[in-house]
Scaffold this motif. Structure first.
Motif, PDB file in Angstrom:
ATOM      1  N   TRP A  53       4.368   9.966  -2.838  1.00 44.72           N
ATOM      2  CA  TRP A  53       3.813  10.744  -1.727  1.00 44.72           C
ATOM      3  C   TRP A  53       4.895  11.364  -0.855  1.00 44.72           C
ATOM      4  CZ3 TRP A  53       0.934   5.638  -1.365  1.00 44.72           C
ATOM      5  CH2 TRP A  53      -0.162   5.631  -2.243  1.00 44.72           C
ATOM      6  N   PHE A  63      -5.276  14.105  -0.760  1.00 46.41           N
ATOM      7  CA  PHE A  63      -4.526  12.872  -0.995  1.00 46.41           C
ATOM      8  C   PHE A  63      -4.973  12.211  -2.300  1.00 46.41           C
ATOM      9  CE2 PHE A  63      -4.093   8.221  -0.412  1.00 46.41           C
ATOM     10  CZ  PHE A  63      -2.703   8.159  -0.339  1.00 46.41           C
ATOM     11  N   ALA A  78      -0.298   9.779   4.727  1.00 46.85           N
ATOM     12  CA  ALA A  78      -0.878  11.122   4.742  1.00 46.85           C
ATOM     13  C   ALA A  78      -1.990  11.190   5.780  1.00 46.85           C
ATOM     14  CB  ALA A  78      -1.415  11.479   3.359  1.00 46.85           C
ATOM     15  N   TRP A 100       4.200  15.796   4.564  1.00 44.61           N
ATOM     16  CA  TRP A 100       3.118  14.924   5.025  1.00 44.61           C
ATOM     17  C   TRP A 100       3.658  13.990   6.107  1.00 44.61           C
ATOM     18  CZ3 TRP A 100       0.119  12.856   0.113  1.00 44.61           C
ATOM     19  CH2 TRP A 100      -0.660  13.915  -0.416  1.00 44.61           C
ATOM     20  N   LYS A 105       5.253  15.452  -1.479  1.00 38.84           N
ATOM     21  CA  LYS A 105       4.757  16.122  -0.273  1.00 38.84           C
ATOM     22  C   LYS A 105       5.622  15.721   0.924  1.00 38.84           C
ATOM     23  CE  LYS A 105       1.247  18.038  -2.407  1.00 38.84           C
ATOM     24  NZ  LYS A 105       1.117  19.510  -2.530  1.00 38.84           N
ATOM     25  N   VAL A 116      -3.819  14.547   6.294  1.00 41.23           N
ATOM     26  CA  VAL A 116      -4.137  15.274   5.057  1.00 41.23           C
ATOM     27  C   VAL A 116      -5.591  15.013   4.684  1.00 41.23           C
ATOM     28  CG1 VAL A 116      -3.560  15.476   2.600  1.00 41.23           C
ATOM     29  CG2 VAL A 116      -1.750  15.121   4.293  1.00 41.23           C
ATOM     30  N   LYS A 122      -3.488   6.079   2.649  1.00 42.41           N
ATOM     31  CA  LYS A 122      -3.590   7.384   3.294  1.00 42.41           C
ATOM     32  C   LYS A 122      -3.287   7.293   4.780  1.00 42.41           C
ATOM     33  CE  LYS A 122      -6.630  11.296   4.230  1.00 42.41           C
ATOM     34  NZ  LYS A 122      -6.225  11.283   5.659  1.00 42.41           N
TER      35      LYS A 122
END
Length: 310
Positions: free
Chosen positions: A243, A76, A68, A250, A247, A71, A64
């Protein structure tokens, strides 16, 4: 009896990787130090022979923070679970690409410089001295680390191609900036043998630069075009196969300009999806070749199976 749902955060046995190797795999592990037997893989695009070359792969923690960072954790974690991924670790890949155009051998990026690329080239039966052109998509350490070996050019007979905007940026940075210092050490000695280009310029015939700024100031993707067939080498446009695709907005932790990076991701991935052009990505699961399809407000990476195999 109801079976428990799949838990992506719980290591399977074996966990895709042999358990006894889990602690040995890290960003400095060369390709031959991981349980992947074929560290080179061939594809055919028109008259071009394309070879994916595994340089490094390994496990990293806390994805993460990298993929992200802005986020909420719950979001996530949900996206990860929906795609059978752990939200606690991920496996990364570094995969340069060799293109034999029939006239020249062209290496796209030079890896980390930890030995994996040269071993993959050996498996592909390619002598580094036979590489004619080295193209640098951008100048982050994992793309230029393999340019030099023991202070000498790893590819002694090659000429070089790189983005003018990218090099100008790193030259302007303070000397104590770590990436700029590596550029000075590893790339600047080769600058006199380098052709500097921008978007729309050809690195060699059939390999044309596409501006995709954001990950770095002068990041370039490349359109490969041979005998009416196309593929896009996306470099670090998207750095994870789920990811970064699902997204695309992100913020990726290593994007120099996250907003510009998101715009470039949507533009190039949207083109690939609309025109059904295959791609090869530097950090996709090895061998990195696949297709892009639209999905909801993002995209999905679809690995190739047999479509392009040479």
């Amino acid at each position: 009896m109801t079976k428990p749902a799949f838990d992506p955060n719980k290591r399977m046995s074996p966990p895709g990787l042999p358990a006894h190797l889990a602690d040995a795999i890290n960003p400095n592990t060369p390709a031959t130090g991981v349980p992947i037997d074929r560290v080179s893989r061939n594809f055919q695009l028109g008259d071009f022979k394309i070879t994916s070359l595994l340089d490094v792969t390994g496990l990293q923690q806390n994805p993460k923070d990298e993929y992200a960072r802005d986020v909420p954790q719950a979001e996530f974690s949900q996206v990860s679970r929906d795609n059978f991924l752990s939200d606690q670790e991920h496996q990364f890949f570094i995969t340069p690409t060799l293109i034999d155009t029939g006239r020249e051998r062209v290496l796209m990026d030079a890896g980390m410089g930890k030995g994996g690329l040269t071993k993959s080239l050996a498996q592909a039966r390619v002598d580094p001295a036979s590489v004619d052109v080295v193209v640098i998509t951008h100048m982050h350490p994992d793309h230029i680390g393999g340019l030099m070996t023991d202070g000498k050019p790893t590819f002694p007979n090659a000429r070089y191609v790189a983005g003018a905007k990218e090099y100008d940026f790193w030259k302007s940075m303070p000397a104590d900036n770590f990436p700029a210092k590596l550029v000075s050490m590893l790339f600047t000695p080769l600058a006199e043998k380098t052709t500097f280009i921008g978007g729309g310029d050809a690195a060699v015939s059939g390999i044309t630069a596409i501006e995709s700024f954001g990950h770095s100031p002068g990041h370039l993707c490349f359109m490969l075009d041979s005998n009416n067939q196309q593929m896009v080498l996306t470099a670090d446009l998207a750095n994870h196969y789920v990811w970064s695709f699902a997204k695309p907005d992100w913020a990726f932790g290593f994007d120099g300009d996250p907003d510009a990076g998101a715009v470039s991701r949507r533009r190039v991935l949207g083109m690939l999806a609309a025109d059904k052009i295959p791609m090869v990505g530097y950090h996709m699961p090895f061998p990195g070749v696949g297709f892009v399809e639209p999905r909801q407000d993002g995209f999905r990476f679809v690995p190739t199976t047999y479509q392009l195999h040479g």
